[in-house]
Design a protein around this motif. Structure first.
Motif, PDB file in Angstrom:
ATOM      1  N   LEU A  79     -25.777   6.848   1.074  1.00 60.84           N
ATOM      2  CA  LEU A  79     -25.297   7.962   0.242  1.00 60.84           C
ATOM      3  C   LEU A  79     -25.980   9.293   0.559  1.00 60.84           C
ATOM      4  CD1 LEU A  79     -24.899   6.334  -3.296  1.00 60.84           C
ATOM      5  CD2 LEU A  79     -23.167   6.689  -1.516  1.00 60.84           C
ATOM      6  N   ASP A  80     -26.834   9.324   1.545  1.00 57.09           N
ATOM      7  CA  ASP A  80     -27.538  10.571   1.872  1.00 57.09           C
ATOM      8  C   ASP A  80     -26.531  11.665   2.219  1.00 57.09           C
ATOM      9  OD1 ASP A  80     -29.782   9.073   1.526  1.00 57.09           O
ATOM     10  OD2 ASP A  80     -30.438   9.120   3.624  1.00 57.09           O
ATOM     11  N   GLY A  81     -26.538  12.738   1.450  1.00 54.97           N
ATOM     12  CA  GLY A  81     -25.666  13.880   1.716  1.00 54.97           C
ATOM     13  C   GLY A  81     -24.221  13.688   1.308  1.00 54.97           C
ATOM     14  N   VAL A  82     -23.879  12.546   0.696  1.00 54.59           N
ATOM     15  CA  VAL A  82     -22.483  12.264   0.337  1.00 54.59           C
ATOM     16  C   VAL A  82     -22.088  13.021  -0.923  1.00 54.59           C
ATOM     17  CG1 VAL A  82     -20.903  10.461  -0.477  1.00 54.59           C
ATOM     18  CG2 VAL A  82     -22.428  10.019   1.453  1.00 54.59           C
ATOM     19  N   SER A  83     -20.918  13.658  -0.883  1.00 51.27           N
ATOM     20  CA  SER A  83     -20.402  14.387  -2.042  1.00 51.27           C
ATOM     21  C   SER A  83     -19.583  13.503  -2.964  1.00 51.27           C
ATOM     22  CB  SER A  83     -19.530  15.569  -1.581  1.00 51.27           C
ATOM     23  OG  SER A  83     -20.287  16.507  -0.863  1.00 51.27           O
ATOM     24  N   GLU A  84     -18.800  12.583  -2.398  1.00 52.05           N
ATOM     25  CA  GLU A  84     -17.959  11.684  -3.185  1.00 52.05           C
ATOM     26  C   GLU A  84     -17.805  10.368  -2.429  1.00 52.05           C
ATOM     27  OE1 GLU A  84     -15.073  15.136  -5.199  1.00 52.05           O
ATOM     28  OE2 GLU A  84     -14.218  13.632  -3.869  1.00 52.05           O
ATOM     29  N   ILE A  85     -17.466   9.306  -3.186  1.00 48.14           N
ATOM     30  CA  ILE A  85     -17.250   8.001  -2.553  1.00 48.14           C
ATOM     31  C   ILE A  85     -16.018   7.337  -3.161  1.00 48.14           C
ATOM     32  CG2 ILE A  85     -18.796   6.811  -4.177  1.00 48.14           C
ATOM     33  CD1 ILE A  85     -19.568   4.985  -1.766  1.00 48.14           C
ATOM     34  N   TYR A  86     -15.288   6.599  -2.312  1.00 47.42           N
ATOM     35  CA  TYR A  86     -14.058   5.937  -2.751  1.00 47.42           C
ATOM     36  C   TYR A  86     -14.005   4.520  -2.188  1.00 47.42           C
ATOM     37  CZ  TYR A  86     -12.671  10.616  -4.103  1.00 47.42           C
ATOM     38  OH  TYR A  86     -12.642  11.862  -4.701  1.00 47.42           O
ATOM     39  N   GLY A  87     -13.392   3.643  -2.958  1.00 50.71           N
ATOM     40  CA  GLY A  87     -13.213   2.270  -2.515  1.00 50.71           C
ATOM     41  C   GLY A  87     -12.064   1.633  -3.266  1.00 50.71           C
ATOM     42  N   LEU A  88     -11.654   0.469  -2.796  1.00 53.92           N
ATOM     43  CA  LEU A  88     -10.555  -0.249  -3.435  1.00 53.92           C
ATOM     44  C   LEU A  88     -10.823  -1.742  -3.369  1.00 53.92           C
ATOM     45  CD1 LEU A  88      -8.780  -1.682  -0.981  1.00 53.92           C
ATOM     46  CD2 LEU A  88      -7.892   0.636  -0.701  1.00 53.92           C
ATOM     47  N   HIS A  89     -10.064  -2.473  -4.173  1.00 58.68           N
ATOM     48  CA  HIS A  89     -10.067  -3.932  -4.116  1.00 58.68           C
ATOM     49  C   HIS A  89      -8.641  -4.410  -4.259  1.00 58.68           C
ATOM     50  CE1 HIS A  89     -11.179  -8.098  -4.557  1.00 58.68           C
ATOM     51  NE2 HIS A  89     -12.469  -7.793  -4.494  1.00 58.68           N
ATOM     52  N   ASN A  90      -8.262  -5.343  -3.413  1.00 59.28           N
ATOM     53  CA  ASN A  90      -6.921  -5.893  -3.527  1.00 59.28           C
ATOM     54  C   ASN A  90      -6.777  -6.696  -4.809  1.00 59.28           C
ATOM     55  OD1 ASN A  90      -6.532  -9.081  -2.861  1.00 59.28           O
ATOM     56  ND2 ASN A  90      -8.449  -8.280  -1.998  1.00 59.28           N
ATOM     57  N   LEU A  91      -5.554  -6.769  -5.325  1.00 59.90           N
ATOM     58  CA  LEU A  91      -5.272  -7.494  -6.559  1.00 59.90           C
ATOM     59  C   LEU A  91      -3.980  -8.280  -6.382  1.00 59.90           C
ATOM     60  CD1 LEU A  91      -6.345  -7.936  -9.440  1.00 59.90           C
ATOM     61  CD2 LEU A  91      -4.818  -6.092 -10.190  1.00 59.90           C
ATOM     62  N   PRO A  92      -4.071  -9.615  -6.237  1.00 62.32           N
ATOM     63  CA  PRO A  92      -2.877 -10.414  -5.954  1.00 62.32           C
ATOM     64  C   PRO A  92      -1.899 -10.528  -7.114  1.00 62.32           C
ATOM     65  CG  PRO A  92      -4.808 -11.814  -6.198  1.00 62.32           C
ATOM     66  CD  PRO A  92      -5.307 -10.408  -6.184  1.00 62.32           C
ATOM     67  N   THR A  93      -2.315 -10.142  -8.322  1.00 63.65           N
ATOM     68  CA  THR A  93      -1.387 -10.141  -9.458  1.00 63.65           C
ATOM     69  C   THR A  93      -0.668  -8.810  -9.612  1.00 63.65           C
ATOM     70  OG1 THR A  93      -3.258  -9.603 -10.909  1.00 63.65           O
ATOM     71  CG2 THR A  93      -2.632 -11.920 -10.730  1.00 63.65           C
ATOM     72  N   LEU A  94      -0.876  -7.910  -8.656  1.00 65.78           N
ATOM     73  CA  LEU A  94      -0.162  -6.638  -8.588  1.00 65.78           C
ATOM     74  C   LEU A  94       0.607  -6.631  -7.274  1.00 65.78           C
ATOM     75  CD1 LEU A  94       0.025  -3.835 -10.149  1.00 65.78           C
ATOM     76  CD2 LEU A  94      -1.691  -3.012  -8.513  1.00 65.78           C
ATOM     77  N   PRO A  95       1.903  -6.351  -7.286  1.00 66.18           N
ATOM     78  CA  PRO A  95       2.690  -6.429  -6.047  1.00 66.18           C
ATOM     79  C   PRO A  95       2.203  -5.459  -4.978  1.00 66.18           C
ATOM     80  CG  PRO A  95       4.128  -6.327  -7.968  1.00 66.18           C
ATOM     81  CD  PRO A  95       2.738  -6.012  -8.452  1.00 66.18           C
ATOM     82  N   ALA A  96       2.285  -5.873  -3.737  1.00 67.87           N
ATOM     83  CA  ALA A  96       2.003  -4.973  -2.624  1.00 67.87           C
ATOM     84  C   ALA A  96       2.930  -3.765  -2.714  1.00 67.87           C
ATOM     85  CB  ALA A  96       2.193  -5.688  -1.298  1.00 67.87           C
ATOM     86  N   GLY A  97       2.381  -2.589  -2.415  1.00 65.52           N
ATOM     87  CA  GLY A  97       3.147  -1.361  -2.561  1.00 65.52           C
ATOM     88  C   GLY A  97       2.838  -0.633  -3.846  1.00 65.52           C
ATOM     89  N   MET A  98       1.979  -1.241  -4.696  1.00 63.10           N
ATOM     90  CA  MET A  98       1.551  -0.604  -5.931  1.00 63.10           C
ATOM     91  C   MET A  98       0.040  -0.437  -5.939  1.00 63.10           C
ATOM     92  SD  MET A  98       3.914  -2.084  -9.032  1.00 63.10           S
ATOM     93  CE  MET A  98       3.246  -0.766 -10.098  1.00 63.10           C
ATOM     94  N   ALA A  99      -0.429   0.435  -6.805  1.00 62.98           N
ATOM     95  CA  ALA A  99      -1.865   0.636  -6.996  1.00 62.98           C
ATOM     96  C   ALA A  99      -2.103   0.881  -8.479  1.00 62.98           C
ATOM     97  CB  ALA A  99      -2.380   1.803  -6.161  1.00 62.98           C
ATOM     98  N   ALA A 100      -3.341   0.634  -8.918  1.00 62.17           N
ATOM     99  CA  ALA A 100      -3.668   0.818 -10.329  1.00 62.17           C
ATOM    100  C   ALA A 100      -5.002   1.540 -10.448  1.00 62.17           C
ATOM    101  CB  ALA A 100      -3.716  -0.522 -11.055  1.00 62.17           C
ATOM    102  N   THR A 101      -5.058   2.521 -11.324  1.00 64.25           N
ATOM    103  CA  THR A 101      -6.258   3.329 -11.533  1.00 64.25           C
ATOM    104  C   THR A 101      -6.650   3.299 -13.000  1.00 64.25           C
ATOM    105  OG1 THR A 101      -4.917   5.313 -11.879  1.00 64.25           O
ATOM    106  CG2 THR A 101      -5.701   4.889  -9.635  1.00 64.25           C
ATOM    107  N   ARG A 102      -7.890   3.665 -13.261  1.00 62.68           N
ATOM    108  CA  ARG A 102      -8.357   3.753 -14.646  1.00 62.68           C
ATOM    109  C   ARG A 102      -9.471   4.781 -14.737  1.00 62.68           C
ATOM    110  NH1 ARG A 102      -7.599   0.722 -19.041  1.00 62.68           N
ATOM    111  NH2 ARG A 102      -9.091   0.965 -20.757  1.00 62.68           N
ATOM    112  N   TYR A 103      -9.417   5.615 -15.762  1.00 65.31           N
ATOM    113  CA  TYR A 103     -10.489   6.560 -16.032  1.00 65.31           C
ATOM    114  C   TYR A 103     -11.625   5.836 -16.752  1.00 65.31           C
ATOM    115  CZ  TYR A 103      -7.341  10.358 -14.747  1.00 65.31           C
ATOM    116  OH  TYR A 103      -6.495  11.185 -14.044  1.00 65.31           O
ATOM    117  N   GLY A 104     -12.871   6.235 -16.445  1.00 63.76           N
ATOM    118  CA  GLY A 104     -14.016   5.643 -17.127  1.00 63.76           C
ATOM    119  C   GLY A 104     -14.306   4.236 -16.661  1.00 63.76           C
ATOM    120  N   ALA A 105     -14.630   3.360 -17.618  1.00 61.17           N
ATOM    121  CA  ALA A 105     -15.061   1.997 -17.298  1.00 61.17           C
ATOM    122  C   ALA A 105     -13.892   1.157 -16.813  1.00 61.17           C
ATOM    123  CB  ALA A 105     -15.696   1.356 -18.524  1.00 61.17           C
TER     124      ALA A 105
END
Length: 400
Positions: free
Chosen positions: A156-182
């Motif tokens: 994380l040295d010098g990093v301004s922001e970080i992003y990542g994802l995890h696949n979810l087999p109960t959500l169809p391919a071609g979709m994504a899900a986000t959530r604010y906070g926890a």
């Protein structure tokens, strides 16, 4: 050269077969946490092919690569995990694990392939990049050790922001899900050792039975959930292993238990060690046993940052359409990506990896029959690349 979102998507489609081949190769050769040497070597070969500088052997078998754009700007980090699980595969696919008892049952093989794909896409548009994309190929996520180790080695040295994802087999391919906070729960480990007085099972009055004491502790720990924490604050205390004795007619001298503690609020997490200690010690005293509790903090609650969630949602809407974005439900499953988010703003989101028609019937994460829709590889690589590209432009004042 990629000069637009449309170019990026078309290039991602051209990479599809290569990403599938890489993912299948990794799936056939899974490696447990702290043992990801072959996986790391395979990733470095891809980075060499793309002419992206990297450092290997970080945080164990982790890799930090940096793709510098032609224009000055900040550093955005993208992360993928690489380790597999101690699970015997039971799928019927044509490329099952070749290592008995080890399986990519969480899709980290796909995450690794996606980040390699994102690296290829970003390499093709580095003349337009306003800054640097740091690629983190992380080991040991499944044992909640990799992120902290990578941070110690400069992830994380010098990093301004970080992003990542995890696949979810109960959500169809071609979709994504986000959530604010926890989004995901904290993860702590408890280890309880009880010492009684061993003896003959037919003469219990001459012994002190640690198994009976253990059963009382297990039951009483649930009172934390039902009587000491608000019903609006999710908490799970699970004893997952208990070991005592060898013979059916012998009261053992010792009993040892291990468990996991999950919460969804940092304040609740902070109060649980004292509550668990009180219950363990008082119950043990009542049953004439000596008790020792080891409370091991592993990962905090995964808390997304609002600005970065909004940025991810904009990329998803632009690339897949707003109809393909859902609101993620909170889960007490843990993720050590939360450790990165304690130090740097960012966003972690779900990427659909289930069948298009009926994702609800898909096998879930960590299941021996877990299956991944490989269509998600193209979506994941494209989203990660465009999140990094667009955020670098925004932070550098270069717009989209």
């Amino acid at each position: 050269m990629i000069t637009s979102k449309l170019d990026l998507w078309h290039h991602a489609l051209e990479l599809s077969s290569a990403l599938i081949a890489l993912r299948r190769e990794l799936h056939e050769h899974p490696e447990l946490s702290h043992e990801e040497s072959e996986t790391a070597s395979r990733v470095t070969r891809e980075l060499q092919r793309l002419d992206i500088p990297y450092r290997a052997g970080l945080g164990g078998h982790g890799i930090i690569a940096e793709l510098k754009g032609a224009k000055p700007g900040p550093i955005i980090a993208l992360r993928a995990d690489m380790d597999a699980l101690p699970i015997q595969e039971e799928t019927e696919i044509d490329f099952p694990s070749k290592r008995p008892g080890i399986m990519h049952a969480c899709g980290h093989d796909a995450h690794t392939a996606m980040l390699v794909g994102a690296a290829a896409l970003l390499s093709a548009c580095k003349e337009q990049l306003h800054g640097t994309v740091r690629l983190l190929f992380q080991p040991a996520e499944e044992v909640n050790a990799g992120a902290a180790a990578m941070i110690r080695d400069g992830a994380l040295d010098g990093v301004s922001e970080i992003y990542g994802l995890h696949n979810l087999p109960t959500l169809p391919a071609g979709m994504a899900a986000t959530r604010y906070g926890a989004l995901m729960g904290s993860v702590d480990r408890i280890e309880i050792s009880l010492e009684g007085k061993g003896g003959h099972g037919a003469i219990p009055d001459q012994s002190v039975d640690p198994i009976v004491c253990a059963s009382a502790i297990i039951q009483s720990l649930q009172s934390i959930i039902s009587r000491e924490v608000s019903p609006f604050e999710p908490v799970v205390v699970t004893i997952g292993s208990i070991h005592a004795g060898e013979a059916n007619n012998v009261i053992p001298h010792y009993c040892r238990m291990t468990g996991t503690v999950r919460t969804f609020h940092p304040d609740v997490q902070a109060k649980l060690p004292d509550r668990i200690e009180r219950i363990v010690q008082r119950i043990a005293e009542g049953y004439r046993c000596e008790a020792t509790l080891y409370y091991i903090r592993q990962t905090p609650v995964l808390m997304n940052h609002d600005e970065q969630v909004k940025a991810v949602e904009a990329v998803i809407d632009d690339m897949l359409g707003s109809h393909s974005r859902a609101t993620a439900q909170p889960t007490l499953a843990g993720e050590d990506f939360s450790i990165y988010l304690k130090d740097v703003p960012g966003c972690f989101f779900w990427l659909g990896s289930g069948p298009i028609e009926n994702a609800e019937q898909a096998y879930g994460l960590h299941h021996p029959k877990y299956w991944l829709n490989e269509d998600c590889l193209t979506y994941g690589a494209s989203l990660l690349a465009d999140i990094a590209r667009s955020r670098l432009a925004q932070l550098a004042g270069g717009g989209q």
